[in-house]
Design an enzyme around this catalytic site. Sequence first.
Site, PDB file in Angstrom:
ATOM      1  N   ASN A 278       0.867  -1.279   0.009  1.00 50.59           N
ATOM      2  CA  ASN A 278       0.196   0.057  -0.009  1.00 50.59           C
ATOM      3  C   ASN A 278       0.838   1.280  -0.136  1.00 50.59           C
ATOM      4  O   ASN A 278       0.208   2.374  -0.184  1.00 50.59           O
ATOM      5  CB  ASN A 278      -1.040   0.059   1.281  1.00 50.59           C
ATOM      6  CG  ASN A 278      -2.009  -0.905   1.011  1.00 50.59           C
ATOM      7  OD1 ASN A 278      -2.244  -1.567  -0.005  1.00 50.59           O
ATOM      8  ND2 ASN A 278      -2.933  -1.270   1.982  1.00 50.59           N
TER       9      ASN A 278
ATOM     10  N   ARG B 137      -8.267  -1.449  -7.720  1.00 52.53           N
ATOM     11  CA  ARG B 137      -8.720  -0.197  -7.362  1.00 52.53           C
ATOM     12  C   ARG B 137      -7.581   0.695  -7.243  1.00 52.53           C
ATOM     13  O   ARG B 137      -7.781   1.975  -7.491  1.00 52.53           O
ATOM     14  CB  ARG B 137      -9.206  -0.491  -5.747  1.00 52.53           C
ATOM     15  CG  ARG B 137      -9.947   0.799  -5.334  1.00 52.53           C
ATOM     16  CD  ARG B 137     -10.537   0.739  -3.904  1.00 52.53           C
ATOM     17  NE  ARG B 137     -10.788   2.040  -3.363  1.00 52.53           N
ATOM     18  CZ  ARG B 137     -11.881   3.022  -3.728  1.00 52.53           C
ATOM     19  NH1 ARG B 137     -12.762   2.406  -4.582  1.00 52.53           N
ATOM     20  NH2 ARG B 137     -11.801   3.953  -3.077  1.00 52.53           N
TER      21      ARG B 137
ATOM     22  N   ILE C 138     -15.671   6.884  -4.794  1.00 54.53           N
ATOM     23  CA  ILE C 138     -14.120   7.749  -5.294  1.00 54.53           C
ATOM     24  C   ILE C 138     -14.580   9.154  -5.012  1.00 54.53           C
ATOM     25  O   ILE C 138     -14.050   9.779  -5.420  1.00 54.53           O
ATOM     26  CB  ILE C 138     -13.715   7.154  -6.197  1.00 54.53           C
ATOM     27  CG1 ILE C 138     -14.620   7.285  -7.740  1.00 54.53           C
ATOM     28  CG2 ILE C 138     -12.913   6.048  -6.147  1.00 54.53           C
ATOM     29  CD1 ILE C 138     -13.867   7.444  -9.045  1.00 54.53           C
TER      30      ILE C 138
ATOM     31  N   LEU D 158     -14.688  11.437  -2.755  1.00 57.29           N
ATOM     32  CA  LEU D 158     -13.638  12.286  -1.995  1.00 57.29           C
ATOM     33  C   LEU D 158     -12.384  12.556  -2.891  1.00 57.29           C
ATOM     34  O   LEU D 158     -11.938  13.729  -2.963  1.00 57.29           O
ATOM     35  CB  LEU D 158     -13.237  11.599  -0.815  1.00 57.29           C
ATOM     36  CG  LEU D 158     -14.629  11.394   0.287  1.00 57.29           C
ATOM     37  CD1 LEU D 158     -14.043  10.776   1.348  1.00 57.29           C
ATOM     38  CD2 LEU D 158     -14.793  12.650   0.667  1.00 57.29           C
TER      39      LEU D 158
ATOM     40  N   ASP E 162      -7.289  -3.771   7.947  1.00 64.71           N
ATOM     41  CA  ASP E 162      -6.777  -4.919   7.386  1.00 64.71           C
ATOM     42  C   ASP E 162      -6.248  -6.022   8.049  1.00 64.71           C
ATOM     43  O   ASP E 162      -5.820  -6.871   7.348  1.00 64.71           O
ATOM     44  CB  ASP E 162      -5.520  -4.045   6.440  1.00 64.71           C
ATOM     45  CG  ASP E 162      -6.086  -3.430   5.260  1.00 64.71           C
ATOM     46  OD1 ASP E 162      -7.262  -3.468   4.644  1.00 64.71           O
ATOM     47  OD2 ASP E 162      -5.375  -2.770   4.506  1.00 64.71           O
TER      48      ASP E 162
ATOM     49  N   ILE F 185     -15.035   0.353   8.863  1.00 61.86           N
ATOM     50  CA  ILE F 185     -14.401   1.072   7.556  1.00 61.86           C
ATOM     51  C   ILE F 185     -15.214   0.540   6.466  1.00 61.86           C
ATOM     52  O   ILE F 185     -15.718   1.284   5.485  1.00 61.86           O
ATOM     53  CB  ILE F 185     -12.870   0.736   7.453  1.00 61.86           C
ATOM     54  CG1 ILE F 185     -12.243   1.203   8.924  1.00 61.86           C
ATOM     55  CG2 ILE F 185     -12.227   1.412   6.145  1.00 61.86           C
ATOM     56  CD1 ILE F 185     -12.256   2.927   8.775  1.00 61.86           C
TER      57      ILE F 185
HETATM   58  C1  UD1 Z   1      -6.625   1.924   1.800  1.00 56.74           C
HETATM   59  C2  UD1 Z   1      -5.891   0.650   1.682  1.00 56.74           C
HETATM   60  C3  UD1 Z   1      -6.766  -0.803   2.210  1.00 56.74           C
HETATM   61  C4  UD1 Z   1      -7.191  -0.104   3.515  1.00 56.74           C
HETATM   62  C5  UD1 Z   1      -7.909   1.160   3.506  1.00 56.74           C
HETATM   63  C6  UD1 Z   1      -8.345   1.743   4.890  1.00 56.74           C
HETATM   64  C7  UD1 Z   1      -4.438   1.073  -0.304  1.00 56.74           C
HETATM   65  C8  UD1 Z   1      -4.070   0.537  -1.537  1.00 56.74           C
HETATM   66  N1  UD1 Z   1      -5.470   0.284   0.179  1.00 56.74           N
HETATM   67  O1  UD1 Z   1      -7.764   1.963   0.967  1.00 56.74           O
HETATM   68  O2  UD1 Z   1      -5.842  -1.652   2.123  1.00 56.74           O
HETATM   69  O3  UD1 Z   1      -8.257  -1.324   3.944  1.00 56.74           O
HETATM   70  O4  UD1 Z   1      -6.965   2.129   2.960  1.00 56.74           O
HETATM   71  O5  UD1 Z   1      -7.368   1.611   5.814  1.00 56.74           O
HETATM   72  O6  UD1 Z   1      -3.876   1.695   0.351  1.00 56.74           O
HETATM   73  N2  UD1 Z   1     -14.662   6.370   0.986  1.00 56.74           N
HETATM   74  C9  UD1 Z   1     -15.727   7.198   0.200  1.00 56.74           C
HETATM   75  N3  UD1 Z   1     -15.318   7.973  -0.710  1.00 56.74           N
HETATM   76  C10 UD1 Z   1     -14.119   8.117  -1.298  1.00 56.74           C
HETATM   77  C11 UD1 Z   1     -13.158   7.337  -0.685  1.00 56.74           C
HETATM   78  C12 UD1 Z   1     -13.202   6.387   0.311  1.00 56.74           C
HETATM   79  O7  UD1 Z   1     -16.619   7.112   0.867  1.00 56.74           O
HETATM   80  O8  UD1 Z   1     -13.845   8.751  -2.244  1.00 56.74           O
HETATM   81  C13 UD1 Z   1     -14.845   5.535   1.876  1.00 56.74           C
HETATM   82  C14 UD1 Z   1     -14.723   3.926   1.503  1.00 56.74           C
HETATM   83  O9  UD1 Z   1     -15.896   3.600   1.055  1.00 56.74           O
HETATM   84  C15 UD1 Z   1     -14.467   3.322   2.777  1.00 56.74           C
HETATM   85  C16 UD1 Z   1     -13.672   4.381   3.733  1.00 56.74           C
HETATM   86  O10 UD1 Z   1     -13.731   5.594   2.848  1.00 56.74           O
HETATM   87  O11 UD1 Z   1     -15.644   3.042   3.630  1.00 56.74           O
HETATM   88  C17 UD1 Z   1     -12.282   4.141   3.621  1.00 56.74           C
HETATM   89  O12 UD1 Z   1     -11.691   4.121   2.287  1.00 56.74           O
HETATM   90  P1  UD1 Z   1     -10.085   4.627   2.223  1.00 56.74           P
HETATM   91  O13 UD1 Z   1      -9.462   5.242   3.171  1.00 56.74           O
HETATM   92  O14 UD1 Z   1     -10.048   5.542   0.836  1.00 56.74           O
HETATM   93  O15 UD1 Z   1      -9.568   3.226   1.500  1.00 56.74           O
HETATM   94  P2  UD1 Z   1      -8.721   2.807   0.435  1.00 56.74           P
HETATM   95  O16 UD1 Z   1      -7.711   4.222   0.020  1.00 56.74           O
HETATM   96  O17 UD1 Z   1      -9.571   2.574  -0.766  1.00 56.74           O
END
Ligand code: UD1
Length: 437
Positions: free
Chosen positions: A23, A92, A123, A125, A305, A327
């Site tokens: 990550n 992703r 996505i 955000l 995770d 999460i």
């Molecule tokens: C990253 C990690 C993943 C880990 C997660 C949380 C990488 C490649 N992956 O994923 O292994 O499980 O952090 O620690 O680094 N959300 C929104 N809108 C957005 C983006 C996120 O609502 O635009 C929500 C998601 O649906 C989720 C939460 O925010 O419920 C956390 O997501 P996020 O922190 O963005 O995780 P990732 O970056 O996808």
Amino acid sequence: MEKLVIEGGRPLSGTIRIQGAKNAALPILAACIMAEGTHRIQNVPDLLDIHVMLNILRSLGCQAELVDGTVTIDTAPMHSAHIPEHLMRQMRSSIFLMGPLLARFGEVHVYQPGGCAIGERKINLHLLGLEALGAEVQEQGNQIVCRSGGLIGNDIVLDFPSVGATENIMMAAARADGITMIHNAAREPEIQDLQNFLNAMGAEIYGAGTDTITVKGVKRLQPVTYSVIPDRIVTGTIMIAAAVTRGSVTLENTNPSHLTSAIHALRRAGVQITIDGDIMNVSCHTRPKAVERIVTSPHPAFPTDLQSQIMVLLSLADGLSIIKETIFEGRFKHVDELARMGADIRVDQTNAYIRGVPRLYGATVEATDLRAGAALVLAGLAARGITVVEQIHHIDRGYDRIEEMLGRLGANISRIDTAANAPVWGGGAADKLVSEA
Ligand code: UD1
């Protein structure tokens, strides 16, 4: 189709060196395209997701190869800002290329990303952040097109401290005109690693690891040589593997400060952990104790995770434990599989109630996502009898040859290819499966 075959019941012992963090490596590889020339990124794990990222970078015109843990990437020949849909769907993290492509070309064409089936994973955000920097975002069906005549720094408040959105905005802002402040930023160690990498290239970013990140845009970035941090989730997985098998394992190349809440939870469960610089020893010689409540939350709280892996330990603990997942809404898919192995777990919306049982039993189970798959491997190591884990391509996304890693610690684990009907690695547990069948 490959599967893992595990004969459980052997305490793990020995020493293992932890791989680089997937990550952290993924956004760093994406960020390379912001500086023209040849980068060398070291301590990169040899994983499916890393190969998908390298394929995407090649499809954009970069030359990229991974040899012995080092990615050499030449970004000078890049000619495209259009990520092919079939590659975007495989991972992703392809979304990380939005910020860097926008910064370099003023334009990016992407599709809704794929990834683990652990929840909705929006996505919005990412897109709101890029819009705040002056990008025009158009969504046409599955395709997303972002354009900008020049990004401009801004104050951005994230509704939720999203890891990926924080990283994407940091990368885009690094070459924007003026200062960007990201408020309610995610504080994960991988974000600090990205800041260090971008700053090594000549960016001016401060505050990663806190909830406010300041990015002073610069005109140019230079290619660099950089080494990725150790993988805290692989570290945590091996720590739990040592504990569930009642073994004793020494882990090298770790960063214990990245795992404070996991270490705390494991100690509450009665696991012994000693720390000496970047080396940890983990052992557990008695039945683990139940932990009243573990809540997954953004860093530095307990990481989502590691939720499925610690559930295996608590399945074997003395008493009732509760895990609350805050999460990802779809992150209890391993529960049904653990139940096939004898675990006693009840799920009520975001809570899992785990009543520890004295032992688990081998079964054929299916990895539904990356960390759920890792949890099933841990359950197989602890269980009595033979466990077969199917759909292991999920596990290969995040663990560099998990069977070799665990095999070196004394686990009886083999990878078999059912099409070829032969062991790919190991053989002991697979032979047993054949002889028992
Ligand atoms: C990253 C990690 C993943 C880990 C997660 C949380 C990488 C490649 N992956 O994923 O292994 O499980 O952090 O620690 O680094 N959300 C929104 N809108 C957005 C983006 C996120 O609502 O635009 C929500 C998601 O649906 C989720 C939460 O925010 O419920 C956390 O997501 P996020 O922190 O963005 O995780 P990732 O970056 O996808």
